[in-house]
Design a protein around this motif. Structure first.
Motif, PDB file in Angstrom:
ATOM      1  N   ASP A  62      51.445 -22.888  32.864  1.00 19.08           N
ATOM      2  CA  ASP A  62      52.835 -22.935  32.430  1.00 19.08           C
ATOM      3  C   ASP A  62      53.409 -21.530  32.533  1.00 19.08           C
ATOM      4  O   ASP A  62      52.663 -20.537  32.620  1.00 19.08           O
ATOM      5  N   ARG A 109      50.558 -26.096  27.697  1.00 19.43           N
ATOM      6  CA  ARG A 109      51.950 -25.703  27.599  1.00 19.43           C
ATOM      7  C   ARG A 109      52.132 -24.555  26.619  1.00 19.43           C
ATOM      8  O   ARG A 109      51.381 -24.409  25.647  1.00 19.43           O
ATOM      9  N   GLY A 158      54.075 -30.920  24.710  1.00 24.40           N
ATOM     10  CA  GLY A 158      54.805 -29.665  24.597  1.00 24.40           C
ATOM     11  C   GLY A 158      55.378 -29.457  23.216  1.00 24.40           C
ATOM     12  O   GLY A 158      55.260 -30.308  22.323  1.00 24.40           O
ATOM     13  N   TYR A 387      58.617 -24.855  36.010  1.00 21.98           N
ATOM     14  CA  TYR A 387      58.055 -24.811  34.664  1.00 21.98           C
ATOM     15  C   TYR A 387      59.152 -24.688  33.607  1.00 21.98           C
ATOM     16  O   TYR A 387      59.067 -25.281  32.537  1.00 21.98           O
ATOM     17  N   ASP A 388      60.163 -23.878  33.897  1.00 20.96           N
ATOM     18  CA  ASP A 388      61.190 -23.550  32.908  1.00 20.96           C
ATOM     19  C   ASP A 388      62.536 -23.497  33.625  1.00 20.96           C
ATOM     20  O   ASP A 388      62.697 -22.749  34.597  1.00 20.96           O
TER      21      ASP A 388
END
Length: 421
Positions: A62, A109, A158, A387-388
């Motif tokens: 992550d 995560r 998560g 991922y983000d």
């Protein structure tokens, strides 16, 4: 980059309710979707190196951008969390491989919590480790202890911003489907479809259910038993197939999105006050495509070719054919592969298209709850996995032709003026 057309099964719909009543449905069929975002040709930041120093990455689980601009990478190869500054320069690493406090058997995560602390999940140990904003070890918590003591099973996905974990708990009993193809309990092909319930696990270990129970991930397991002169060997492996039903889950900030990838309904919840209260139902998308018989035959060939003897190959072929023949309807590819959440709650759904080249660009449909409809499409670069996703950036993993891992951050450019095509 122009617009991309996706035929919609139910149209573009978002319905916002308080509590969990059936959402109101409105439809817009045959909609051509505009471009929500485009990306420049080159990333703004690239993290990773072949030199083997602190910037080298392997087994990235992550990566997130922190509120102060730093980037945090969960590096599974070293079992550590690596901090980089806003330009991608290595700063420090915390944690290591192991079972003790501040150590990880398998990194999962990560999230930045309220107040700037960083939480990391170890799904193998079922443990949460929290570090202070400067990287010092703050506390650990064994999340799975209560589940193990009662024999319950939960899969964790998560963190919310308040530190609570989001998971799917298997529900035993009514609705669970199991079937065996072969000589159970010896060598057999086993199919199992559980029922799951979305749950929230707070920082004190208390579990709260939300939403509604649903069919969980379909699993196919190949179990083999061989009898020798002195002992019995039992082995097996999980069997993958693109047409098995899966539930996708995404968590970011105060938002949770979940739903079956083979359907056209994604439920999004806002846990702004700590408990998921709002229910946003996202409909629409490309229709599922039936799996051609040729593809089914090739899938069976791939599974049975590993058996050394012709009789074994014939036996296992019969089992796989029986499994496919027992399906209540035609096998179909799912319309979607994955879910992601953007800062602010926009839902990204990755389109599954068997015609798309493996490792090529990925295509996503973006739905923004604030607009009550589709925001448009996004095409991400080949081999890049997000991922983000922030309001103006997307951070994800990418590997070069030698398999060297990198974390890249691209700008998100609203509309069609970017360089990715």
């Amino acid at each position: 980059m122009g617009s991309r057309e996706y035929p919609l099964v139910l149209g573009a719909v978002v319905a916002l309710n308080v509590g969990f009543p059936d959402p109101v449905v409105a439809t817009r069929a045959g909609q051509e979707l505009p471009v929500a975002y485009s990306l420049p040709e080159e990333p703004r930041i690239q993290i990773g190196t072949v030199d083997g120093d602190g910037s080298s990455l392997f087994g990235v689980a992550d990566a997130i951008r922190l509120r102060d601009g730093r980037i945090l990478v969960a590096d599974g190869g070293s079992g550590s969390l690596k901090f980089f500054d806003s330009r991608g320069a290595f700063v420090r690493a915390v944690g290591r491989a192991g079972d003790g406090p501040g150590e990880f058997r398998r990194l999962g995560r990560v999230a930045e919590l309220e107040g700037g602390a960083v939480a990391a999940l170890d799904p193998l140990l079922g443990r949460v480790t929290v570090f202070s904003p400067d990287g010092g070890l703050a506390r650990t918590h064994d999340v799975s202890r209560d589940f193990r003591s009662t024999g319950r099973s939960v899969h964790l996905y998560g963190f919310l911003a308040n530190g609570a974990l989001v998971g799917l708990e298997e529900i035993e009993g009514e609705g669970v489907v199991e079937a065996n193809y072969g000589d159970f309990p010896s060598s057999t092909l086993t199919y199992r479809a559980p029922v799951v319930q979305p749950v929230l696990i707070d920082t004190l270990g208390r579990t709260v259910t939300f939403g509604q129970s649903m069919p969980g991930n379909e699993n196919l397991y190949q179990r083999q038993v061989s009898v020798g002169s002195e002992r019995i060997r039992v082995g097996g492996q999980t069997v993958s197939a693109p047409f098995l039903r899966k539930v996708a889950v995404a968590v970011r900030g105060t938002w949770i999105a979940l739903g079956p990838i083979e359907g056209h309904l994604v439920s999004a919840f806002n846990a702004r006050d700590g408990v998921p209260q709002g229910h946003v139902a996202v409909f629409g998308g490309p229709p599922p495509k039936e799996v051609p018989q040729r593809v089914q035959d090739e899938w069976i060939d791939e599974k049975v070719v590993r058996f050394p003897r012709r009789t074994e190959r014939r036996t296992w072929r019969d089992r796989y054919e029986d499994f496919l023949a027992s399906a209540p309807g035609p096998m179909t590819f799912p319309p979607f592969k994955a879910l992601a959440l953007q800062e602010g709650g926009a839902v990204w759904r990755e389109v599954y298209d068997p015609a798309l080249e493996e490792g090529g660009p990925s295509h996503w449909i973006v739905t923004d709850p604030s607009t009550l409809g589709f925001g448009g499409t996004v095409v991400l670069p080949p081999g890049f996995r997000p991922y983000d996703i922030g309001r103006d950036y997307v951070l994800g993993g990418w590997s070069d032709e030698l398999g060297i891992e990198f974390v890249r951050m691209y700008d998100l450019i609203e509309g069609s003026s970017g360089g990715q095509r």
